[in-house]
Write a protein that holds these residues in place. Structure first.
Motif, mmCIF file in Angstrom:
data_model
loop_
_atom_site.group_PDB
_atom_site.id
_atom_site.type_symbol
_atom_site.label_atom_id
_atom_site.label_comp_id
_atom_site.label_asym_id
_atom_site.label_seq_id
_atom_site.Cartn_x
_atom_site.Cartn_y
_atom_site.Cartn_z
ATOM 1 N N ARG A 140 0.845 -1.216 0.000
ATOM 2 C CA ARG A 140 0.000 0.000 0.000
ATOM 3 C C ARG A 140 0.872 1.255 0.000
ATOM 4 O O ARG A 140 0.678 2.155 -0.814
ATOM 5 C CB ARG A 140 -0.866 0.011 1.261
ATOM 6 C CG ARG A 140 -2.346 0.054 0.978
ATOM 7 C CD ARG A 140 -3.197 0.215 2.217
ATOM 8 N NE ARG A 140 -2.587 -0.003 3.506
ATOM 9 C CZ ARG A 140 -2.637 -1.157 4.182
ATOM 10 N NH1 ARG A 140 -3.244 -2.195 3.675
ATOM 11 N NH2 ARG A 140 -2.078 -1.257 5.372
ATOM 12 N N ASP A 141 1.879 1.271 0.884
ATOM 13 C CA ASP A 141 2.703 2.475 1.042
ATOM 14 C C ASP A 141 3.489 2.809 -0.215
ATOM 15 O O ASP A 141 3.700 3.966 -0.537
ATOM 16 C CB ASP A 141 3.666 2.321 2.229
ATOM 17 C CG ASP A 141 2.906 2.267 3.549
ATOM 18 O OD1 ASP A 141 1.691 2.553 3.536
ATOM 19 O OD2 ASP A 141 3.521 1.909 4.581
ATOM 20 N N SER A 142 3.970 1.763 -0.906
ATOM 21 C CA SER A 142 4.802 2.043 -2.092
ATOM 22 C C SER A 142 3.972 2.043 -3.376
ATOM 23 O O SER A 142 4.476 2.393 -4.434
ATOM 24 C CB SER A 142 5.906 0.989 -2.208
ATOM 25 O OG SER A 142 5.310 -0.274 -2.421
ATOM 26 N N GLY A 143 2.718 1.600 -3.272
ATOM 27 C CA GLY A 143 1.867 1.525 -4.472
ATOM 28 C C GLY A 143 2.240 0.351 -5.364
ATOM 29 O O GLY A 143 1.856 0.302 -6.539
ATOM 30 N N SER A 144 2.961 -0.637 -4.808
ATOM 31 C CA SER A 144 3.368 -1.804 -5.604
ATOM 32 C C SER A 144 2.172 -2.673 -5.954
ATOM 33 O O SER A 144 1.257 -2.837 -5.148
ATOM 34 C CB SER A 144 4.333 -2.685 -4.814
ATOM 35 O OG SER A 144 5.524 -2.016 -4.590
ATOM 36 N N ARG A 145 2.225 -3.279 -7.123
ATOM 37 C CA ARG A 145 1.191 -4.236 -7.518
ATOM 38 C C ARG A 145 1.551 -5.598 -6.916
ATOM 39 O O ARG A 145 2.688 -6.045 -7.030
ATOM 40 C CB ARG A 145 1.162 -4.335 -9.042
ATOM 41 C CG ARG A 145 0.240 -5.397 -9.606
ATOM 42 C CD ARG A 145 0.346 -5.389 -11.124
ATOM 43 N NE ARG A 145 -0.595 -6.291 -11.766
ATOM 44 C CZ ARG A 145 -0.295 -7.537 -12.122
ATOM 45 N NH1 ARG A 145 0.899 -8.032 -11.905
ATOM 46 N NH2 ARG A 145 -1.210 -8.288 -12.714
ATOM 47 N N LEU A 146 0.564 -6.231 -6.250
ATOM 48 C CA LEU A 146 0.761 -7.577 -5.709
ATOM 49 C C LEU A 146 -0.151 -8.524 -6.484
ATOM 50 O O LEU A 146 -1.366 -8.322 -6.500
ATOM 51 C CB LEU A 146 0.334 -7.608 -4.244
ATOM 52 C CG LEU A 146 1.368 -7.600 -3.132
ATOM 53 C CD1 LEU A 146 0.671 -7.668 -1.778
ATOM 54 C CD2 LEU A 146 2.366 -8.729 -3.253
ATOM 55 N N ALA A 147 0.426 -9.530 -7.114
ATOM 56 C CA ALA A 147 -0.390 -10.477 -7.890
ATOM 57 C C ALA A 147 -0.171 -11.886 -7.361
ATOM 58 O O ALA A 147 0.972 -12.330 -7.244
ATOM 59 C CB ALA A 147 0.011 -10.407 -9.364
ATOM 60 N N PRO A 148 -1.255 -12.604 -7.016
ATOM 61 C CA PRO A 148 -1.078 -13.955 -6.478
ATOM 62 C C PRO A 148 -0.807 -14.990 -7.569
ATOM 63 O O PRO A 148 -1.349 -14.899 -8.673
ATOM 64 C CB PRO A 148 -2.423 -14.237 -5.802
ATOM 65 C CG PRO A 148 -3.411 -13.394 -6.528
ATOM 66 C CD PRO A 148 -2.671 -12.195 -7.055
ATOM 67 N N ILE A 149 0.004 -15.980 -7.225
ATOM 68 C CA ILE A 149 0.284 -17.093 -8.145
ATOM 69 C C ILE A 149 -0.408 -18.368 -7.671
ATOM 70 O O ILE A 149 -0.870 -19.163 -8.482
ATOM 71 C CB ILE A 149 1.814 -17.308 -8.257
ATOM 72 C CG1 ILE A 149 2.409 -16.227 -9.167
ATOM 73 C CG2 ILE A 149 2.146 -18.698 -8.769
ATOM 74 C CD1 ILE A 149 3.910 -16.303 -9.347
ATOM 75 N N ASP A 150 -0.466 -18.557 -6.357
ATOM 76 C CA ASP A 150 -1.125 -19.744 -5.803
ATOM 77 C C ASP A 150 -2.450 -19.931 -6.537
ATOM 78 O O ASP A 150 -3.229 -18.977 -6.658
ATOM 79 C CB ASP A 150 -1.381 -19.471 -4.302
ATOM 80 C CG ASP A 150 -1.395 -20.746 -3.503
ATOM 81 O OD1 ASP A 150 -1.515 -21.822 -4.104
ATOM 82 O OD2 ASP A 150 -1.279 -20.660 -2.266
ATOM 83 N N SER A 151 -2.728 -21.137 -7.029
ATOM 84 C CA SER A 151 -3.860 -21.303 -7.955
ATOM 85 C C SER A 151 -5.205 -20.900 -7.331
ATOM 86 O O SER A 151 -6.048 -20.309 -8.008
ATOM 87 C CB SER A 151 -3.916 -22.737 -8.460
ATOM 88 O OG SER A 151 -4.056 -23.616 -7.374
#
Ligand SMILES: NC(=O)c1ccc[n+]([C@@H]2O[C@H](COP(=O)([O-])OP(=O)(O)OC[C@H]3O[C@@H](n4cnc5c(N)ncnc54)[C@H](OP(=O)(O)O)[C@@H]3O)[C@@H](O)[C@H]2O)c1
Length: 387
Positions: A140-151
């Motif tokens: 949230r603080d850095s505005g990074s995109r988090l994308a899950p891989i776990d199916s």
């Protein structure tokens, strides 16, 4: 034509890491591997460097680092030592980091990447379980995109498609049930390492395969999903689905249920985490409908799979309770794989450590790492006393 996405793979020599490289190999115009991080498998890493020509690699094992340096002879920069992956996470020239280091060892590299504003595709689930608030705050603080891989988490992410949590009635997390789904409790308690490693539908690293057999993997996932989507575990149900075709479902407030289906092949969620929402063609395995007689669903028997109950309990307590759950499980899983603990004692170890743990808010890395250390020591002591 846009430049390929530069990808750094953390845990490149493992099951997810190797499949990530395969995805990259199939999309050379879209993905370029610029950095790799591994633990001990020097030969694997050297072969990956020769095939993908990254600019830099990190290797944590001292002997492995020496082998890698000798064999690569200056072909690319080599970072080594116990903190090599974290160091690489801070300075790798990459747009997206794939995090696939098993266990709490993946926490610092993942946090560093997020704090540096990198886009992170994560398979590693333990950091969200042990330190979910820290990970989500860093993103949230850095505005990074988090994308899950776990199916399963990827399936929920695809079904939710950004819908607000208040429109979600519940998340339905599917589970294959692992190799012991139909076994009686007494037989499960005495299961051998070979039996626990024989997963019926997925091919994965050893730690997660044993977690699937104990169903702690589903426990970790329900905490992971809760943290990632901001939805309490009371609104997350676990459903057994032995065919592993429905990867998970979302029930919305209006009663509609959306599911994501596909073959049990991790390359699909890896590709989606890296290239989604685009869905470029590939040659991955397809669902063979002619071969599937039925898609079936069952309730989980928590008496035979107590790890699921313990995960709900830890999530309810919150704070460092989930850190302790994860740490105790990592220790028990490892000792079981070494042949020094009966399978049935994995859940007993986690239960003992969890009930003994005094949870505090998991609001700093120091607090999380201290809780992790204490829980590991408590688990080791419990195992020693019991043996
Ligand atoms: N496999 C799956 O299908 C799957 C599916 C969903 C989620 N996940 C999650 O993804 C993560 C990875 O699973 P996996 O099955 O790929 O595990 P794995 O096959 O055991 O691979 C683990 C990777 O982490 C590396 N590693 C370990 N400690 C390290 C350290 N200190 N520094 C740098 N690298 C280190 C290992 O390197 P060396 O081998 O060189 O020692 C290896 O490359 C786990 O959290 C798992 O729960 C896996």
């Amino acid at each position: 034509m846009t430049a390929p996405l530069r990808v750094a793979v953390f845990g490149s020599t493992g099951s997810i890491g190797q499949q990530t490289l395969e995805v990259a190999r199939r999309h050379p115009d879209r993905l370029r591997v610029t950095a790799l991080a591994a633990g001990r498998r020097a030969q694997h890493l050297v072969e990956q460097v020769l095939a993908f020509e990254p600019e830099v690699v990190a290797i944590s094992g001292p002997e492995a680092a020496q082998t890698v340096r000798e064999q690569l002879r200056g072909r690319c920069r080599v970072v080594s030592g116990p903190d090599a992956a974290e160091e690489l996470a801070g300075d790798a020239v990459a747009d997206t980091h794939v995090h696939a280091i098993t266990g709490i060892a993946g926490l610092r590299p993942m946090l560093r990447a997020l704090r540096c504003g990198k886009s992170v595709a994560f398979a590693t689930k333990e950091p969200l379980v042990a330190a979910g608030d820290l990970v989500m705050a860093a993103a949230r603080d850095s505005g990074s995109r988090l994308a899950p891989i776990d199916s399963e988490i990827s399936a929920l992410w695809q079904c939710l498609a950004g819908a607000p949590p208040e429109r979600v009635k519940r998340l339905l997390l599917t589970a294959s049930g692992g190799p012991f789904r139909t076994w009686p409790a007494r037989r499960i308690a005495d299961a051998t390492v070979a039996e626990a490693l024989a997963h019926p539908t997925w091919e994965m690293g050893a730690k997660i395969t044993v977690d699937s057999a104990s169903m702690m993997n589903k426990g970790l996932e329900l905490i992971e999903a809760s943290r990632f989507f901001g939805i309490a575990t009371e609104r997350i149900d676990v459903i057994l689905h032995p065919q592993s075709v429905v990867h998970s479902m979302v029930e919305f407030e209006d009663g509609a249920i959306l599911a994501q289906l596909g073959s049990p092949d991790m390359r699909l969620p890896i590709q989606y985490a890296l290239l989604g929402p685009d869905r470029p063609p590939n040659e991955f395995e397809r669902v063979n409908w002619a071969a599937i007689a039925a898609l079936t669903f069952e309730q989980v028997d928590v008496a035979r799979f107590p790890c699921v109950r313990l995960a709900y309990e830890a999530a309810r307590v919150g704070g460092t309770a989930t850190t302790a759950l994860n740490a105790a499980n990592e220790v028990a899983n490892h000792v079981f794989r070494e042949g020094r603990l009966p399978f049935g004692a994995i859940a007993a170890t986690v239960e003992h450590v969890l009930h003994d743990h005094c949870a505090v808010p998991a609001d700093s890395l120091e607090t999380v790492e201290s809780a992790d250390r204490q829980a590991r020591a408590a688990a080791e002591e419990f195992i020693q006393r019991a043996s």
